[in-house]
Scaffold this motif. Sequence first.
Motif, PDB file in Angstrom:
ATOM      1  N   UNK A  20      30.886 -10.494 -14.327  1.00 33.01           N
ATOM      2  CA  UNK A  20      30.899  -9.558 -15.448  1.00 33.01           C
ATOM      3  C   UNK A  20      29.873  -8.435 -15.324  1.00 33.01           C
ATOM      4  N   UNK A  21      28.735  -8.719 -14.739  1.00 33.19           N
ATOM      5  CA  UNK A  21      27.646  -7.731 -14.750  1.00 33.19           C
ATOM      6  C   UNK A  21      27.226  -7.250 -13.369  1.00 33.19           C
ATOM      7  N   UNK A  22      27.680  -7.892 -12.325  1.00 30.17           N
ATOM      8  CA  UNK A  22      27.308  -7.466 -10.983  1.00 30.17           C
ATOM      9  C   UNK A  22      26.391  -8.450 -10.290  1.00 30.17           C
ATOM     10  N   UNK A  23      25.993  -8.075  -9.110  1.00 34.93           N
ATOM     11  CA  UNK A  23      25.220  -8.954  -8.232  1.00 34.93           C
ATOM     12  C   UNK A  23      23.854  -9.316  -8.815  1.00 34.93           C
ATOM     13  N   UNK A  24      23.414 -10.528  -8.514  1.00 30.47           N
ATOM     14  CA  UNK A  24      22.087 -11.005  -8.907  1.00 30.47           C
ATOM     15  C   UNK A  24      21.156 -10.717  -7.734  1.00 30.47           C
ATOM     16  N   UNK A  25      20.152  -9.876  -7.970  1.00 31.41           N
ATOM     17  CA  UNK A  25      19.242  -9.486  -6.891  1.00 31.41           C
ATOM     18  C   UNK A  25      18.414 -10.678  -6.418  1.00 31.41           C
ATOM     19  N   UNK A  26      18.049 -10.636  -5.135  1.00 28.50           N
ATOM     20  CA  UNK A  26      17.191 -11.687  -4.571  1.00 28.50           C
ATOM     21  C   UNK A  26      15.865 -11.723  -5.319  1.00 28.50           C
ATOM     22  N   UNK A  27      15.352 -12.931  -5.535  1.00 29.74           N
ATOM     23  CA  UNK A  27      14.073 -13.100  -6.199  1.00 29.74           C
ATOM     24  C   UNK A  27      14.160 -13.145  -7.717  1.00 29.74           C
ATOM     25  N   UNK A  28      15.360 -12.989  -8.272  1.00 30.47           N
ATOM     26  CA  UNK A  28      15.517 -13.042  -9.726  1.00 30.47           C
ATOM     27  C   UNK A  28      16.316 -14.269 -10.128  1.00 30.47           C
ATOM     28  N   UNK A  29      16.075 -14.739 -11.334  1.00 37.63           N
ATOM     29  CA  UNK A  29      16.788 -15.875 -11.896  1.00 37.63           C
ATOM     30  C   UNK A  29      17.430 -15.447 -13.206  1.00 37.63           C
ATOM     31  N   UNK A  30      18.399 -16.255 -13.643  1.00 38.02           N
ATOM     32  CA  UNK A  30      19.034 -15.996 -14.932  1.00 38.02           C
ATOM     33  C   UNK A  30      18.319 -16.807 -15.995  1.00 38.02           C
ATOM     34  N   UNK A  31      17.901 -16.116 -17.058  1.00 38.61           N
ATOM     35  CA  UNK A  31      17.300 -16.788 -18.203  1.00 38.61           C
ATOM     36  C   UNK A  31      18.353 -16.858 -19.303  1.00 38.61           C
ATOM     37  N   UNK A  32      18.615 -18.073 -19.796  1.00 34.31           N
ATOM     38  CA  UNK A  32      19.539 -18.247 -20.920  1.00 34.31           C
ATOM     39  C   UNK A  32      18.792 -17.924 -22.206  1.00 34.31           C
TER      40      UNK A  32
END
Length: 162
Positions: free
Chosen positions: A63-75
């Motif tokens: 939905x939003x695009x690629x997740x960059x290296x070194x980042x995490x998803x916070x709920x």
Amino acid sequence: AGILIFPGKRTSTLEHRFGEKIWYGGGPDGDCIEWMGARRGGYGTIWAGSKNVAAHRWAYSAMRGEIQDGLQIDHLCRNRSCVNPEHMELVTPKENTLRGNGVSANHARKEYCCRGHRLFGENLSTYSKGGRDCLACKRQRQMRYYWERKPADRKPIEAPKE
């Protein structure tokens, strides 16, 4: 469970399988998209070609695009099984940990040590790996260590006279 179809994208078998495993209206506020499929550690997983991937990471990427290296998803909703991209934000691992309710985050938010000393300014010692220590308590520990191990024939240390 309905089928989730992403606007402007052709529905693939992976998207179809993903859509079959979600439920709208989950979570504490009822606005989460709850993952109803397999889970690991509370996070949904889905088979994507040759390996299992985290369902929330797949949903975010779709939905939003690629997740960059070194980042995490916070709920933001604090619901691990939520796959609603609107409830997710990309953050650094440190920020993600500090936003949580784990031991590290709780200690980082402390303003006073266990003996009531303020953890601020000259009373705060920080370590290179991120730990903190109360200097008043540290001095008390050092003095207790000294007095417990001091030879009996040695005179006590006197404070300097002004």
